[in-house]
Design an enzyme around this catalytic site. Sequence first.
Site, PDB file in Angstrom:
ATOM      1  N   ASN A  93       0.829  -1.201   0.000  1.00  0.00           N
ATOM      2  CA  ASN A  93       0.000   0.000   0.000  1.00  0.00           C
ATOM      3  C   ASN A  93       0.863   1.250   0.000  1.00  0.00           C
ATOM      4  O   ASN A  93       1.941   1.273   0.621  1.00  0.00           O
ATOM      5  CB  ASN A  93      -0.936   0.012   1.210  1.00  0.00           C
ATOM      6  N   VAL A  94       0.356   2.271  -0.646  1.00  0.00           N
ATOM      7  CA  VAL A  94       1.086   3.546  -0.683  1.00  0.00           C
ATOM      8  C   VAL A  94       0.535   4.511   0.365  1.00  0.00           C
ATOM      9  O   VAL A  94       1.081   5.598   0.557  1.00  0.00           O
ATOM     10  CB  VAL A  94       1.031   4.183  -2.095  1.00  0.00           C
ATOM     11  N   ASP A  95      -0.542   4.079   1.078  1.00  0.00           N
ATOM     12  CA  ASP A  95      -1.056   4.933   2.166  1.00  0.00           C
ATOM     13  C   ASP A  95      -0.140   4.751   3.394  1.00  0.00           C
ATOM     14  O   ASP A  95       0.703   3.849   3.425  1.00  0.00           O
ATOM     15  CB  ASP A  95      -2.524   4.573   2.496  1.00  0.00           C
ATOM     16  N   HIS A 110       5.956  -0.887  -2.682  1.00  0.00           N
ATOM     17  CA  HIS A 110       5.424  -0.223  -3.884  1.00  0.00           C
ATOM     18  C   HIS A 110       5.433   1.284  -3.740  1.00  0.00           C
ATOM     19  O   HIS A 110       4.795   1.979  -4.519  1.00  0.00           O
ATOM     20  CB  HIS A 110       3.996  -0.716  -4.191  1.00  0.00           C
ATOM     21  N   CYS A 118      13.427  12.367  -7.097  1.00  0.00           N
ATOM     22  CA  CYS A 118      14.009  13.175  -8.181  1.00  0.00           C
ATOM     23  C   CYS A 118      14.787  12.253  -9.114  1.00  0.00           C
ATOM     24  O   CYS A 118      15.719  11.554  -8.686  1.00  0.00           O
ATOM     25  CB  CYS A 118      14.956  14.233  -7.591  1.00  0.00           C
ATOM     26  N   CYS A 137      13.338  20.157  -7.404  1.00  0.00           N
ATOM     27  CA  CYS A 137      13.889  19.244  -6.394  1.00  0.00           C
ATOM     28  C   CYS A 137      14.621  20.077  -5.329  1.00  0.00           C
ATOM     29  O   CYS A 137      15.535  20.844  -5.665  1.00  0.00           O
ATOM     30  CB  CYS A 137      14.874  18.269  -7.045  1.00  0.00           C
ATOM     31  N   GLY A 177      -5.258  -9.134   3.125  1.00  0.00           N
ATOM     32  CA  GLY A 177      -5.949  -8.211   2.214  1.00  0.00           C
ATOM     33  C   GLY A 177      -5.251  -7.979   0.893  1.00  0.00           C
ATOM     34  O   GLY A 177      -5.152  -6.838   0.439  1.00  0.00           O
ATOM     35  N   THR A 178      -4.794  -9.089   0.274  1.00  0.00           N
ATOM     36  CA  THR A 178      -4.200  -8.913  -1.057  1.00  0.00           C
ATOM     37  C   THR A 178      -4.707 -10.015  -1.969  1.00  0.00           C
ATOM     38  O   THR A 178      -4.882 -11.151  -1.569  1.00  0.00           O
ATOM     39  CB  THR A 178      -2.651  -8.885  -1.000  1.00  0.00           C
ATOM     40  N   SER A 179      -4.932  -9.649  -3.240  1.00  0.00           N
ATOM     41  CA  SER A 179      -5.512 -10.601  -4.190  1.00  0.00           C
ATOM     42  C   SER A 179      -4.476 -11.570  -4.726  1.00  0.00           C
ATOM     43  O   SER A 179      -4.812 -12.504  -5.452  1.00  0.00           O
ATOM     44  CB  SER A 179      -6.143  -9.834  -5.358  1.00  0.00           C
TER      45      SER A 179
HETATM   46  C1  BV8 Z   1       8.489  -5.869 -11.502  1.00  0.00           C
HETATM   47  C2  BV8 Z   1       1.502   1.125  -7.605  1.00  0.00           C
HETATM   48  C3  BV8 Z   1      10.586  -6.271 -12.533  1.00  0.00           C
HETATM   49  C4  BV8 Z   1       0.357   1.964  -7.911  1.00  0.00           C
HETATM   50  C5  BV8 Z   1       1.394  -1.199  -7.974  1.00  0.00           C
HETATM   51  C6  BV8 Z   1       2.959 -11.627 -16.245  1.00  0.00           C
HETATM   52  C7  BV8 Z   1       2.816 -12.579 -15.244  1.00  0.00           C
HETATM   53  C8  BV8 Z   1       3.245 -12.336 -13.948  1.00  0.00           C
HETATM   54  C9  BV8 Z   1       3.857 -11.122 -13.621  1.00  0.00           C
HETATM   55  C10 BV8 Z   1       3.989 -10.175 -14.615  1.00  0.00           C
HETATM   56  C11 BV8 Z   1       3.549 -10.424 -15.913  1.00  0.00           C
HETATM   57  N1  BV8 Z   1       3.826  -9.315 -16.645  1.00  0.00           N
HETATM   58  C12 BV8 Z   1       4.419  -8.383 -15.873  1.00  0.00           C
HETATM   59  C13 BV8 Z   1       4.528  -8.903 -14.623  1.00  0.00           C
HETATM   60  C14 BV8 Z   1       5.144  -8.232 -13.447  1.00  0.00           C
HETATM   61  C15 BV8 Z   1       4.158  -7.252 -12.841  1.00  0.00           C
HETATM   62  C16 BV8 Z   1       2.909  -7.986 -12.390  1.00  0.00           C
HETATM   63  O1  BV8 Z   1       2.900  -8.668 -11.390  1.00  0.00           O
HETATM   64  N2  BV8 Z   1       1.830  -7.835 -13.179  1.00  0.00           N
HETATM   65  C17 BV8 Z   1       0.598  -8.561 -12.842  1.00  0.00           C
HETATM   66  C18 BV8 Z   1      -0.570  -7.571 -12.760  1.00  0.00           C
HETATM   67  C19 BV8 Z   1       0.358  -9.608 -13.901  1.00  0.00           C
HETATM   68  N3  BV8 Z   1       4.830  -6.690 -11.674  1.00  0.00           N
HETATM   69  C20 BV8 Z   1       5.589  -5.592 -11.812  1.00  0.00           C
HETATM   70  O2  BV8 Z   1       5.682  -4.946 -12.832  1.00  0.00           O
HETATM   71  C21 BV8 Z   1       6.384  -5.193 -10.589  1.00  0.00           C
HETATM   72  N4  BV8 Z   1       7.731  -4.923 -10.965  1.00  0.00           N
HETATM   73  O3  BV8 Z   1       8.140  -7.023 -11.657  1.00  0.00           O
HETATM   74  O4  BV8 Z   1       9.678  -5.379 -11.898  1.00  0.00           O
HETATM   75  C22 BV8 Z   1      11.863  -5.552 -12.561  1.00  0.00           C
HETATM   76  C23 BV8 Z   1      12.908  -6.059 -11.798  1.00  0.00           C
HETATM   77  C24 BV8 Z   1      14.132  -5.400 -11.847  1.00  0.00           C
HETATM   78  C25 BV8 Z   1      14.290  -4.235 -12.615  1.00  0.00           C
HETATM   79  C26 BV8 Z   1      13.196  -3.712 -13.340  1.00  0.00           C
HETATM   80  C27 BV8 Z   1      11.980  -4.358 -13.315  1.00  0.00           C
HETATM   81  C28 BV8 Z   1       5.831  -3.912  -9.976  1.00  0.00           C
HETATM   82  C29 BV8 Z   1       4.533  -4.230  -9.283  1.00  0.00           C
HETATM   83  C30 BV8 Z   1       4.022  -2.977  -8.537  1.00  0.00           C
HETATM   84  C31 BV8 Z   1       3.060  -2.240  -9.408  1.00  0.00           C
HETATM   85  N5  BV8 Z   1       2.494  -1.134  -8.657  1.00  0.00           N
HETATM   86  N6  BV8 Z   1       0.947  -0.163  -7.333  1.00  0.00           N
HETATM   87  C32 BV8 Z   1      -0.315   2.341  -6.634  1.00  0.00           C
HETATM   88  O5  BV8 Z   1      -0.396   1.524  -5.699  1.00  0.00           O
HETATM   89  O6  BV8 Z   1      -0.769   3.493  -6.611  1.00  0.00           O
HETATM   90  S1  BV8 Z   1       0.542  -2.651  -7.895  1.00  0.00           S
HETATM   91  C33 BV8 Z   1      -0.929  -2.476  -7.074  1.00  0.00           C
HETATM   92  O7  BV8 Z   1      -1.424  -3.833  -6.912  1.00  0.00           O
HETATM   93  C34 BV8 Z   1      -0.867  -1.920  -5.657  1.00  0.00           C
HETATM   94  O8  BV8 Z   1       0.418  -1.721  -5.152  1.00  0.00           O
HETATM   95  C35 BV8 Z   1      -1.541  -3.027  -4.865  1.00  0.00           C
HETATM   96  O9  BV8 Z   1      -1.161  -3.057  -3.571  1.00  0.00           O
HETATM   97  C36 BV8 Z   1      -1.070  -4.199  -5.623  1.00  0.00           C
HETATM   98  C37 BV8 Z   1      -1.702  -5.484  -5.314  1.00  0.00           C
HETATM   99  O10 BV8 Z   1      -3.088  -5.294  -5.213  1.00  0.00           O
HETATM  100  P1  BV8 Z   1      -3.756  -5.653  -3.800  1.00  0.00           P
HETATM  101  O11 BV8 Z   1      -3.084  -4.834  -2.751  1.00  0.00           O
HETATM  102  O12 BV8 Z   1      -3.745  -7.112  -3.650  1.00  0.00           O
HETATM  103  O13 BV8 Z   1      -5.212  -5.084  -3.978  1.00  0.00           O
HETATM  104  P2  BV8 Z   1      -6.413  -5.796  -4.737  1.00  0.00           P
HETATM  105  O14 BV8 Z   1      -7.508  -4.800  -4.889  1.00  0.00           O
HETATM  106  O15 BV8 Z   1      -5.879  -6.508  -5.946  1.00  0.00           O
HETATM  107  O16 BV8 Z   1      -6.889  -6.929  -3.715  1.00  0.00           O
HETATM  108  C38 BV8 Z   1      -7.455  -6.544  -2.487  1.00  0.00           C
HETATM  109  C39 BV8 Z   1      -7.791  -7.835  -1.756  1.00  0.00           C
HETATM  110  O17 BV8 Z   1      -8.290  -7.504  -0.462  1.00  0.00           O
HETATM  111  C40 BV8 Z   1      -8.871  -8.657  -2.446  1.00  0.00           C
HETATM  112  O18 BV8 Z   1      -8.473 -10.012  -2.509  1.00  0.00           O
HETATM  113  C41 BV8 Z   1     -10.096  -8.495  -1.530  1.00  0.00           C
HETATM  114  O19 BV8 Z   1     -10.879  -9.673  -1.494  1.00  0.00           O
HETATM  115  C42 BV8 Z   1      -9.458  -8.240  -0.210  1.00  0.00           C
HETATM  116  N7  BV8 Z   1     -10.271  -7.431   0.700  1.00  0.00           N
HETATM  117  C43 BV8 Z   1     -11.059  -6.373   0.405  1.00  0.00           C
HETATM  118  N8  BV8 Z   1     -11.585  -5.891   1.546  1.00  0.00           N
HETATM  119  C44 BV8 Z   1     -11.119  -6.638   2.569  1.00  0.00           C
HETATM  120  C45 BV8 Z   1     -10.266  -7.624   2.038  1.00  0.00           C
HETATM  121  N9  BV8 Z   1      -9.648  -8.541   2.795  1.00  0.00           N
HETATM  122  C46 BV8 Z   1      -9.872  -8.481   4.134  1.00  0.00           C
HETATM  123  N10 BV8 Z   1     -10.670  -7.564   4.716  1.00  0.00           N
HETATM  124  C47 BV8 Z   1     -11.307  -6.633   3.981  1.00  0.00           C
HETATM  125  N11 BV8 Z   1     -12.099  -5.729   4.585  1.00  0.00           N
END
Ligand code: BV8
Length: 240
Positions: A93-95, A110, A118, A137, A177-179
């Site tokens: 989370n970014v919060d 993240h 910068c 900056c 709380g992560t998907s």
């Molecule tokens: C990297 C910033 C390499 C924005 C975010 C193909 C296959 C596999 C992987 C990849 C692929 N192609 C590319 C990739 C890699 C890619 C990736 O994983 N893509 C996925 C989508 C396929 N990953 C990347 O690019 C990462 N970097 O791999 O770099 C590299 C290495 C070296 C040098 C250069 C490069 C970067 C990933 C980060 C991206 N940025 N956020 C922002 O946050 O403003 S990701 C974004 O998703 C958020 O950070 C968020 O936190 C994250 C995950 O989401 P969740 O937190 O899980 O949130 P979500 O809504 O999905 O789920 C919420 C869950 O809570 C649900 O399950 C729900 O049921 C549950 N819930 C809801 N309410 C409650 C609850 N549970 C309990 N109680 C409740 N009340």
Amino acid sequence: MNTKYKRILVLTGAGVSAESGLATFRDADGLWNNHKVEDVATIEAFERNPEFVHQFYNEMKPELLKARPNPAHLALAKLEQEYSGEVNIITQNVDTLHEKAGSRKVYHIHGQINQAVCLNCGQILETWDDVDTQTVCPHCGVSGMMKPNIVFFGEALLCMDKVQKLLAECDLFVSVGTSGVVYPAAGFVQTAKYYGAETYEFNLEAASNNYLFDKHVYGKCGETLPVFVNELLAETKESE
Ligand code: BV8
């Protein structure tokens, strides 16, 4: 003091902040603040239209600044304060709700909404004010090189040296709380398991990588996590 676990590592995602009123990424109609995450939070989107991406995050700041921690955040802070073993939080989370709840050992893999980096000198600017392509900056004096300190898709995660060490050393790994669809965070459970940790999944429903966890607690984490934390603390007191 023989606590059952010596080093507890918690991974949190957007679900831990849901009961604080903050939008998750993939719960509703797959849109997040009316945009697909991948359309905004990519390095290409930022290079293509930095002004739009800056504005997207600037508009998010007031809500995140106002947000209050919920019982899930507070339970994790209580665990860090009262548990005799070590407790660390890795958050996607970014919060800043973990810090607002009182947690001190929090690693934002993240990035953070109240930081900009910068691209000229690499220094971090901590601010809840708007940042844009005109922002100068404060460290090197160059303008137009500030980027939200948010890890976009295609960018390397932050704090990964520390994360690797925490994953190798923990004996309890708790995902909250992560998907489980975004890597490499979604694979952390596998690493922790490889090094012998017991793994728990706390989520509203089974996450994509749920099969990797030893135990599952489904429900709202604002309700389920305080129960779990109190059980851990009670076990410690019994063993005193
Ligand atoms: C990297 C910033 C390499 C924005 C975010 C193909 C296959 C596999 C992987 C990849 C692929 N192609 C590319 C990739 C890699 C890619 C990736 O994983 N893509 C996925 C989508 C396929 N990953 C990347 O690019 C990462 N970097 O791999 O770099 C590299 C290495 C070296 C040098 C250069 C490069 C970067 C990933 C980060 C991206 N940025 N956020 C922002 O946050 O403003 S990701 C974004 O998703 C958020 O950070 C968020 O936190 C994250 C995950 O989401 P969740 O937190 O899980 O949130 P979500 O809504 O999905 O789920 C919420 C869950 O809570 C649900 O399950 C729900 O049921 C549950 N819930 C809801 N309410 C409650 C609850 N549970 C309990 N109680 C409740 N009340």
